[in-house]
Design a protein around this motif. Structure first.
Motif, short mmCIF file in Angstrom:
data_model
loop_
_atom_site.label_atom_id
_atom_site.label_comp_id
_atom_site.label_asym_id
_atom_site.label_seq_id
_atom_site.Cartn_x
_atom_site.Cartn_y
_atom_site.Cartn_z
N THR A 45 68.66 63.05 86.89
CA THR A 45 68.66 63.85 88.12
C THR A 45 67.67 65.00 87.97
OG1 THR A 45 70.96 63.35 88.61
CG2 THR A 45 70.02 65.31 89.66
N ILE A 68 58.19 61.99 89.74
CA ILE A 68 58.43 63.08 90.69
C ILE A 68 57.14 63.41 91.43
CG2 ILE A 68 59.03 65.53 90.86
CD1 ILE A 68 60.95 65.03 88.50
N LEU A 121 64.58 69.54 92.87
CA LEU A 121 63.28 69.76 93.50
C LEU A 121 63.29 71.16 94.12
CD1 LEU A 121 62.95 66.29 95.27
CD2 LEU A 121 62.39 66.91 92.89
N THR A 157 67.47 66.96 95.45
CA THR A 157 67.39 66.29 94.14
C THR A 157 66.72 64.94 94.28
OG1 THR A 157 69.59 65.32 94.38
CG2 THR A 157 69.45 67.46 93.26
N GLN A 158 66.30 64.42 93.14
CA GLN A 158 65.72 63.08 93.09
C GLN A 158 66.25 62.37 91.85
OE1 GLN A 158 61.44 62.93 93.45
NE2 GLN A 158 61.27 60.95 92.45
N GLN A 159 66.65 61.11 92.02
CA GLN A 159 67.10 60.30 90.88
C GLN A 159 65.93 59.48 90.34
OE1 GLN A 159 70.40 60.67 89.93
NE2 GLN A 159 70.37 62.20 91.58
N VAL A 160 65.73 59.58 89.04
CA VAL A 160 64.65 58.85 88.38
C VAL A 160 65.26 57.94 87.32
CG1 VAL A 160 62.51 59.02 87.04
CG2 VAL A 160 63.07 60.78 88.74
N GLY A 213 59.57 70.18 89.72
CA GLY A 213 60.78 69.47 89.34
C GLY A 213 61.46 70.18 88.19
#
Length: 304
Positions: free
Chosen positions: A20, A58, A23, A299-302, A38
């Motif tokens: 997680t 990201i 951002l 947020t962004q899931q990678v 990020g």
């Protein structure tokens, strides 16, 4: 057949993680503008290769990775989409704004370990983050004709300011270039040539500025270019703002205490505000502070 089964078994054992990333827009002005970064917390077990993969996914100019440290509050590493860098101001702001918003830190003073050294960070009650930067190192200078062509300007135009072109670091080495009023937005860089020039001279990029009118609340408007590390232009640069503050304290506002407010990102339609202070005595600069506010984007899931 046995060999095929062995390969399938190995592939099934490969590590898959979902990370997680927060951002954050750093140095935002009234919750608009700013420079996105990020932030990955609990990054202790991530390898440098994994961090770079995450930073690429990201896609922001920098992503910060926060780990535990046995001597200070946190160890923080910074990755562009192409490589690790020693320090990043706007990503530092993003880190501590995130820790504050998530309830993991209260207002107060903290210390982060970076490749640029141990640096203090203060979180105010209203969420403003102010970071200490490394004391300035003045690494040399360039002639006007060295930079003019790289910026798409004439040598005589740069010379109009009467100010030198210096290389200064308060964390990362930047070329500080003054341009006359009205020329900042006319800069058009040659990315390939600038990258080659920066690599040759061991600097990160160019931080160009024009001074504002005396009645303005702003000291200077700025643009930052670092194509060598995958940043064609950046809308807010904390490390270079510290270097610029030291430059102005040396060449323009020669006094023991200076407080500046910079605008950056106007040409990108993403105006950001950065505060910077420089404290000096007879021995030279003894403290450099850069601060601002952050606006959380989500947020962004990678998956790695």
């Amino acid at each position: 057949m046995a060999q095929v089964q062995y390969l399938v078994f190995n592939l099934s054992m490969e590590k898959i993680m979902t990370i997680t990333a927060f951002l954050v827009n750093s140095f935002s002005a009234n919750n608009t503008g700013g420079n996105p970064a990020g932030v990955v917390l609990n990054a202790d077990k991530l390898t440098n290769a994994e961090k770079l993969t995450i930073a690429k996914e990201i896609g922001f100019s920098e992503t910060a990775f926060v780990a535990q440290d046995h001597e200070v509050d946190f160890a923080v590493s910074f990755f562009t989409t192409t490589e690790e860098v020693d320090f990043c101001g706007h990503a530092t702001l993003a880190v501590f704004a995130t820790l504050f918003e998530q309830g993991l830190l209260k207002p107060g003073y903290y210390t982060q370990r970076t490749k640029a050294g141990l640096l203090g960070v203060t979180i105010a009650e209203d969420g403003q983050v102010t970071m200490e930067q490394a004391l300035p190192k003045y690494l040399g200078n360039f002639a006007y004709d060295d930079l003019a062509g790289l910026l798409g300007l004439d040598e005589t135009t740069l010379a109009e300011t009467g100010l030198p072109i210096d290389v200064i670091t308060t964390g990362l080495p930047d070329i500080i270039v003054a341009v006359p009023n009205g020329y900042l937005d006319k800069i058009v860089i040659d990315e390939a040539a600038l990258s080659e020039f920066c690599q040759q001279h061991n600097v990160i990029g160019v931080h160009a500025f024009e001074l504002c009118e005396e009645q303005s609340e702003l000291t200077a408007s700025c643009r930052n270019f670092a194509p060598l590390v995958g940043i064609p232009e950046e809308s807010a640069t904390g490390s270079a703002s510290g270097a610029l503050a030291c430059y102005l304290s040396k060449h323009v506002f020669v006094q023991q205490e200076n407080h500046f407010k910079f605008e950056q990102g106007r040409a990108m339609g993403c105006s950001s505000h950065i505060s910077a202070s420089v404290y000096s005595d007879e021995q030279g600069v003894y403290k450099v502070l850069v601060g601002g506010y952050a606006n959380h984007l989500g947020t962004q899931q990678v998956v790695i």
